[in-house]
Design a protein around this motif. Structure first.
Motif, PDB file in Angstrom:
ATOM      1  N   GLN A 103       0.905  -1.236  -0.004  1.00  0.00           N
ATOM      2  CA  GLN A 103      -0.128  -0.017   0.065  1.00  0.00           C
ATOM      3  C   GLN A 103       1.136   1.225  -0.081  1.00  0.00           C
ATOM      4  OE1 GLN A 103      -2.454  -0.613   3.551  1.00  0.00           O
ATOM      5  NE2 GLN A 103      -4.211  -1.730   2.467  1.00  0.00           N
ATOM      6  N   ALA A 104       2.011   1.115   0.490  1.00  0.00           N
ATOM      7  CA  ALA A 104       3.139   2.249   0.712  1.00  0.00           C
ATOM      8  C   ALA A 104       3.295   2.720  -0.904  1.00  0.00           C
ATOM      9  CB  ALA A 104       4.340   1.902   1.300  1.00  0.00           C
ATOM     10  N   GLY A 105       3.333   1.764  -1.904  1.00  0.00           N
ATOM     11  CA  GLY A 105       3.508   2.287  -3.315  1.00  0.00           C
ATOM     12  C   GLY A 105       2.554   2.939  -3.641  1.00  0.00           C
ATOM     13  N   ALA A 106       1.220   2.619  -3.506  1.00  0.00           N
ATOM     14  CA  ALA A 106       0.079   3.402  -3.868  1.00  0.00           C
ATOM     15  C   ALA A 106       0.071   4.805  -3.154  1.00  0.00           C
ATOM     16  CB  ALA A 106      -1.170   2.608  -3.438  1.00  0.00           C
ATOM     17  N   MET A 107       0.525   4.783  -2.114  1.00  0.00           N
ATOM     18  CA  MET A 107       0.636   6.140  -1.212  1.00  0.00           C
ATOM     19  C   MET A 107       1.316   6.975  -1.783  1.00  0.00           C
ATOM     20  SD  MET A 107       2.665   7.642   1.234  1.00  0.00           S
ATOM     21  CE  MET A 107       3.600   6.203   1.924  1.00  0.00           C
ATOM     22  N   LEU A 108       2.714   6.641  -2.350  1.00  0.00           N
ATOM     23  CA  LEU A 108       3.756   7.182  -2.947  1.00  0.00           C
ATOM     24  C   LEU A 108       3.029   8.070  -4.313  1.00  0.00           C
ATOM     25  CD1 LEU A 108       6.801   5.243  -2.379  1.00  0.00           C
ATOM     26  CD2 LEU A 108       6.465   7.394  -1.426  1.00  0.00           C
ATOM     27  N   SER A 109       2.039   7.219  -5.038  1.00  0.00           N
ATOM     28  CA  SER A 109       1.614   8.019  -6.144  1.00  0.00           C
ATOM     29  C   SER A 109       0.834   9.169  -5.849  1.00  0.00           C
ATOM     30  CB  SER A 109       0.702   6.937  -6.924  1.00  0.00           C
ATOM     31  OG  SER A 109      -0.671   6.498  -6.182  1.00  0.00           O
ATOM     32  N   VAL A 110       0.157   9.268  -4.720  1.00  0.00           N
ATOM     33  CA  VAL A 110      -0.631  10.292  -4.170  1.00  0.00           C
ATOM     34  C   VAL A 110       0.301  11.475  -3.705  1.00  0.00           C
ATOM     35  CG1 VAL A 110      -1.954  11.480  -2.452  1.00  0.00           C
ATOM     36  CG2 VAL A 110      -2.759   8.989  -3.147  1.00  0.00           C
ATOM     37  N   ILE A 111       1.545  11.277  -3.126  1.00  0.00           N
ATOM     38  CA  ILE A 111       2.500  12.124  -2.995  1.00  0.00           C
ATOM     39  C   ILE A 111       3.013  12.814  -4.137  1.00  0.00           C
ATOM     40  CG2 ILE A 111       4.693  12.664  -2.079  1.00  0.00           C
ATOM     41  CD1 ILE A 111       3.949  10.570   0.251  1.00  0.00           C
ATOM     42  N   ARG A 133       2.112  16.938  -5.108  1.00  0.00           N
ATOM     43  CA  ARG A 133       3.391  17.035  -4.775  1.00  0.00           C
ATOM     44  C   ARG A 133       3.420  18.633  -4.481  1.00  0.00           C
ATOM     45  NH1 ARG A 133       3.724  15.743  -9.827  1.00  0.00           N
ATOM     46  NH2 ARG A 133       4.625  16.976 -11.456  1.00  0.00           N
ATOM     47  N   VAL A 134       2.826  19.374  -5.183  1.00  0.00           N
ATOM     48  CA  VAL A 134       2.785  20.917  -5.172  1.00  0.00           C
ATOM     49  C   VAL A 134       1.941  21.222  -3.933  1.00  0.00           C
ATOM     50  CG1 VAL A 134       2.075  23.089  -6.131  1.00  0.00           C
ATOM     51  CG2 VAL A 134       2.997  21.372  -7.686  1.00  0.00           C
ATOM     52  N   ARG A 135       0.811  20.709  -3.583  1.00  0.00           N
ATOM     53  CA  ARG A 135       0.094  21.019  -2.382  1.00  0.00           C
ATOM     54  C   ARG A 135       1.040  20.675  -1.239  1.00  0.00           C
ATOM     55  NH1 ARG A 135      -4.892  22.160   0.012  1.00  0.00           N
ATOM     56  NH2 ARG A 135      -4.401  22.784   2.013  1.00  0.00           N
ATOM     57  N   ILE A 136       1.435  19.251  -1.357  1.00  0.00           N
ATOM     58  CA  ILE A 136       2.389  18.913  -0.158  1.00  0.00           C
ATOM     59  C   ILE A 136       3.436  19.778   0.106  1.00  0.00           C
ATOM     60  CG2 ILE A 136       3.559  16.793   0.646  1.00  0.00           C
ATOM     61  CD1 ILE A 136       1.650  15.227  -0.892  1.00  0.00           C
ATOM     62  N   GLY A 137       4.064  20.126  -0.918  1.00  0.00           N
ATOM     63  CA  GLY A 137       5.364  20.947  -0.845  1.00  0.00           C
ATOM     64  C   GLY A 137       4.862  22.396   0.014  1.00  0.00           C
ATOM     65  N   ALA A 138       3.382  22.781  -0.568  1.00  0.00           N
ATOM     66  CA  ALA A 138       3.227  24.136   0.310  1.00  0.00           C
ATOM     67  C   ALA A 138       2.939  23.702   1.802  1.00  0.00           C
ATOM     68  CB  ALA A 138       1.801  24.464  -0.456  1.00  0.00           C
ATOM     69  N   VAL A 139       2.308  22.815   2.079  1.00  0.00           N
ATOM     70  CA  VAL A 139       2.064  22.248   3.586  1.00  0.00           C
ATOM     71  C   VAL A 139       3.247  22.303   4.294  1.00  0.00           C
ATOM     72  CG1 VAL A 139       1.210  20.653   5.059  1.00  0.00           C
ATOM     73  CG2 VAL A 139       0.300  20.762   3.007  1.00  0.00           C
ATOM     74  N   PHE A 140       4.468  21.645   3.596  1.00  0.00           N
ATOM     75  CA  PHE A 140       5.723  21.734   4.422  1.00  0.00           C
ATOM     76  C   PHE A 140       6.137  23.174   4.490  1.00  0.00           C
ATOM     77  CE2 PHE A 140       5.533  17.063   3.586  1.00  0.00           C
ATOM     78  CZ  PHE A 140       5.916  16.628   4.739  1.00  0.00           C
ATOM     79  N   ALA A 141       6.035  23.839   3.517  1.00  0.00           N
ATOM     80  CA  ALA A 141       6.585  25.217   3.445  1.00  0.00           C
ATOM     81  C   ALA A 141       5.947  26.309   4.408  1.00  0.00           C
ATOM     82  CB  ALA A 141       6.685  25.898   2.141  1.00  0.00           C
ATOM     83  N   GLY A 142       4.800  25.961   4.521  1.00  0.00           N
ATOM     84  CA  GLY A 142       4.013  26.732   5.470  1.00  0.00           C
ATOM     85  C   GLY A 142       3.397  26.301   7.035  1.00  0.00           C
ATOM     86  N   ILE A 143       3.884  25.233   7.407  1.00  0.00           N
ATOM     87  CA  ILE A 143       3.409  24.665   8.395  1.00  0.00           C
ATOM     88  C   ILE A 143       3.741  25.325   9.676  1.00  0.00           C
ATOM     89  CG2 ILE A 143       5.480  23.169   8.892  1.00  0.00           C
ATOM     90  CD1 ILE A 143       3.462  20.669   9.663  1.00  0.00           C
TER      91      ILE A 143
END
Length: 277
Positions: free
Chosen positions: A52-60, A64-74
């Motif tokens: 399932q981790a492989g499937a999870m990486l596809s979402v990341i 990736r742009v939104r996740i990057g924004a989350v890390f940048a603004g956390i």
């Protein structure tokens, strides 16, 4: 590695990737596929969760742009902080109940017939929700994942907890549950994708650590093949589903679940297929 074992790992990865984010239950399909492939045992149960981790990486990768924004603004952006808190709150119900009941669930429900029953019940629920939405076409209260409250996140998390029952579908529970609680189809689907990241990662780490005595370095190629095929197929599925929900509902998945569940029960009852628990 044995070529037939490698092919089984690839097939299982494809099944995982193509079903993880559709409301049809990846765990249920993996249990059935493993039974048909005679790919069973305690180590295989760990394999089914780990890929399932492989499937999870596809979402990341897809977000990736939104996740990057989350890390940048956390640490400074209230919108991103709220989003992270909502994910944590939604993650907790399934994590807590999974820790309590995972052993019992694996012992009694990781089998084709219980999965078939969950397929049918889940399909009927999806039909009811979609029919309800058609007859009461109200504007969704929440149009975006950024508009969700803590209570919305907790409700979706409670819905996800039902997916601990194999055959229920994690994505189905979160998407349909979100729609029942006032989220738009798009917001429910996107939040389901984001919630998959901590949920699938947590399940993988916990399962591998708990059953580490069963595993060895020699298992890495097998797990790697399954994870890679899950990543590729899940990536294709996520892209397709985001387009699909813009013009369609989930009725077709409901009928698929019902028909497939009935077929499994019939083949088990008349012994046309020898399902292996």
């Amino acid at each position: 590695m044995d070529i037939f074992l490698a092919l089984k790992a690839i097939i299982m990865g494809l099944v995982e990737g193509f079903t993880e984010f559709l409301p049809i239950s990846s765990t249920g399909h993996l249990i059935l596929a493993a039974s048909l492939l005679n790919f069973t045992g305690e180590k295989v149960k760990v394999f089914e969760i780990a890929i399932q981790a492989g499937a999870m990486l596809s979402v990341i990768w897809e977000f990736r742009v939104r996740i990057g924004a989350v890390f940048a603004g956390i640490t400074s952006d209230p919108k991103q902080q709220k989003f992270v808190v909502n994910l944590i709150v939604a993650f907790l119900p399934a994590a807590f109940l999974g820790l309590l009941f995972s052993k019992m669930i694996k012992q009694y429900l990781f089998a084709p017939v219980p999965v078939a029953m969950a397929f049918i019940v889940g399909g009927l629920i999806i039909l009811w929700v979609e029919n309800r939405n058609r007859n009461r076409p109200e504007k969704p209260r929440v149009d975006s994942v950024d508009d969700m409250t803590l209570l919305d996140a907790f409700k979706v998390g409670c819905a996800q907890a039902f997916a601990l029952i194999p055959g229920t579908s994690r994505s189905g529970a979160t998407i349909i549950g979100g729609m029942l609680f006032g989220l738009s189809r798009k917001a429910s689907t996107e939040f389901s994708f984001f919630l998959a990241i901590p949920t699938l990662l947590g399940a993988t780490v916990y399962s591998v650590y708990k059953e580490r005595a069963l595993l060895s370095i020699a298992d890495l190629p097998l797990f790697g093949l399954g994870g890679l095929s899950a990543f590729i197929s899940a990536f294709l599925c996520v892209r397709w589903l985001l387009r699909y929900i813009s013009t369609h509902d989930f009725t077709i998945f409901a009928w698929y679940r019902i028909v497939f569940g009935i077929v499994i029960l019939a083949t088990a009852h008349y012994e046309w297929v020898k399902w292996i628990d």
